[in-house]
Design an enzyme around this catalytic site. Structure first.
Site, PDB file in Angstrom:
ATOM      1  N   GLN A 119     -62.591  33.044  76.179  1.00 43.43           N
ATOM      2  CA  GLN A 119     -61.912  31.805  76.540  1.00 43.43           C
ATOM      3  C   GLN A 119     -62.709  30.607  76.024  1.00 43.43           C
ATOM      4  O   GLN A 119     -63.940  30.588  76.111  1.00 43.43           O
ATOM      5  CB  GLN A 119     -61.751  31.708  78.058  1.00 43.43           C
ATOM      6  CG  GLN A 119     -60.849  32.778  78.644  1.00 43.43           C
ATOM      7  CD  GLN A 119     -59.391  32.609  78.249  1.00 43.43           C
ATOM      8  OE1 GLN A 119     -58.959  31.514  77.916  1.00 43.43           O
ATOM      9  NE2 GLN A 119     -58.640  33.693  78.259  1.00 43.43           N
ATOM     10  N   GLU A 175     -58.604  47.617  74.009  1.00 40.87           N
ATOM     11  CA  GLU A 175     -59.053  46.556  73.104  1.00 40.87           C
ATOM     12  C   GLU A 175     -59.418  47.180  71.763  1.00 40.87           C
ATOM     13  O   GLU A 175     -60.121  48.187  71.714  1.00 40.87           O
ATOM     14  CB  GLU A 175     -60.256  45.836  73.699  1.00 40.87           C
ATOM     15  CG  GLU A 175     -60.932  44.833  72.782  1.00 40.87           C
ATOM     16  CD  GLU A 175     -60.004  43.725  72.302  1.00 40.87           C
ATOM     17  OE1 GLU A 175     -59.943  43.512  71.076  1.00 40.87           O
ATOM     18  OE2 GLU A 175     -59.359  43.091  73.143  1.00 40.87           O
ATOM     19  N   ASP A 226     -53.009  39.660  77.926  1.00 40.69           N
ATOM     20  CA  ASP A 226     -53.549  38.365  77.494  1.00 40.69           C
ATOM     21  C   ASP A 226     -53.526  38.357  75.968  1.00 40.69           C
ATOM     22  O   ASP A 226     -54.564  38.450  75.317  1.00 40.69           O
ATOM     23  CB  ASP A 226     -54.977  38.199  78.033  1.00 40.69           C
ATOM     24  CG  ASP A 226     -55.554  36.815  77.757  1.00 40.69           C
ATOM     25  OD1 ASP A 226     -54.816  35.965  77.215  1.00 40.69           O
ATOM     26  OD2 ASP A 226     -56.736  36.593  78.061  1.00 40.69           O
ATOM     27  N   CYS A 253     -51.136  31.680  76.060  1.00 37.33           N
ATOM     28  CA  CYS A 253     -51.673  30.423  75.544  1.00 37.33           C
ATOM     29  C   CYS A 253     -50.617  29.669  74.739  1.00 37.33           C
ATOM     30  O   CYS A 253     -50.928  28.684  74.074  1.00 37.33           O
ATOM     31  CB  CYS A 253     -52.928  30.668  74.703  1.00 37.33           C
ATOM     32  SG  CYS A 253     -52.671  31.756  73.297  1.00 37.33           S
TER      33      CYS A 253
END
Length: 280
Positions: A119, A175, A226, A253
């Protein structure tokens, strides 16, 4: 909005001023290789500006024989004013010395480094984390969600999973970046509560869309996504439609891609319970 950005990629340029070699920092111009140099960037934290105008100049000048004329450098402020940095080809000893960092989130230490995605505004993280906690707790308290399985897709260094793992019987982080995965393994292990109730933890190195297509989610699960600004790949949306995920927490985002993805999810039976904005 000023002085808030804790991550950046800058260009270190090696130049000569008379008989002296100097280092200048800038950003690449949009859709161009040209560099816009700056003495101080108003969006970067004071620690990053101070680092780039002070210690970084000395570090890169001292090591100038190792570098090309221009070098892309990632810089990261851990929120305490300690700055780490990374560049491609960084020697292992320099990586250990200069790239590593730790962030305090919700009273827990999350390991990261300047080479991986994290972030970019740490001052907002407590509010963002609380919003995700609230969404998880509301689902569990109402019985609309199950504590059987938490899946953290596009998990990065695994900080959502690390902060929520004690609420679930099984946790999986997914991931594709190997650097992030190494941190996720450390973060979930280091932040595991002493009284954890036998939570099973799995950290998977794979593209999120491929893992979701290849692994049948056949028990009630809470899924946190995310994704990057481009939103969820079509394959993920299709896989969700046939899964047993009964609670989806979408950290976005970009409201445009969020709205696009929700339109497709709604066709599969998902409905919005609540939405919360966290403003930069």
């Amino acid at each position: 909005p000023w002085g808030s950005r804790t991550r950046a990629r800058v260009v270190a340029s090696m130049d000569r001023a008379g008989d002296r070699e100097i280092v200048r920092f800038g950003f690449r111009e949009q859709e161009s290789n040209r560099v816009a140099f700056f003495r101080e960037c108003p969006v970067l934290t004071p620690a990053l500006n101070g680092f780039l105008q002070g210690p970084a100049r000395e570090i890169f000048t001292d090591k100038r024989k190792r570098f090309p004329r221009e070098l892309d450098v990632n810089v990261f402020d851990d929120g305490t004013g300690k700055v780490s940095f990374y560049y491609a080809g960084m020697p292992a000893e320099d990586f250990e010395k200069y790239a590593q960092g730790t962030v305090d989130i919700g009273g827990k230490k999350i390991e990261t480094d300047a080479s991986v995605v994290f972030q970019s505004n740490l001052s907002l993280l407590p509010e963002l984390v609380q919003a995700v906690r609230d969404a998880v707790d509301a689902g569990l308290a109402s019985g609309e969600a199950s504590d059987e399985w938490l899946i953290d897709l596009f998990s990065g260094v695994g900080f959502f999973a690390a902060l929520l793992q004690e609420k679930f019987k099984r946790v999986t982080t997914v991931e594709r970046d190997e650097g992030c995965l190494r941190h996720a393994e450390v973060n979930l292990s280091a932040n595991r509560p002493a009284d954890a109730r036998g939570t099973s933890v799995q950290n998977v190195s794979a593209p999120a869309e491929q893992w979701l297509m290849d692994n049948v989610v056949d028990v009630p699960a809470t899924l946190i996504v995310d994704p990057p600004r481009t939103g969820l790949p079509k394959e993920v949306l299709d896989a969700l439609a046939s899964s047993s995920v009964n609670r989806l927490i979408y950290v976005s985002c970009d409201p445009v891609t969020l709205a696009r993805d929700y339109a497709k999810l709604a066709q599969s039976g998902f409905a919005i319970k609540f939405a919360r904005g966290v403003a930069f």
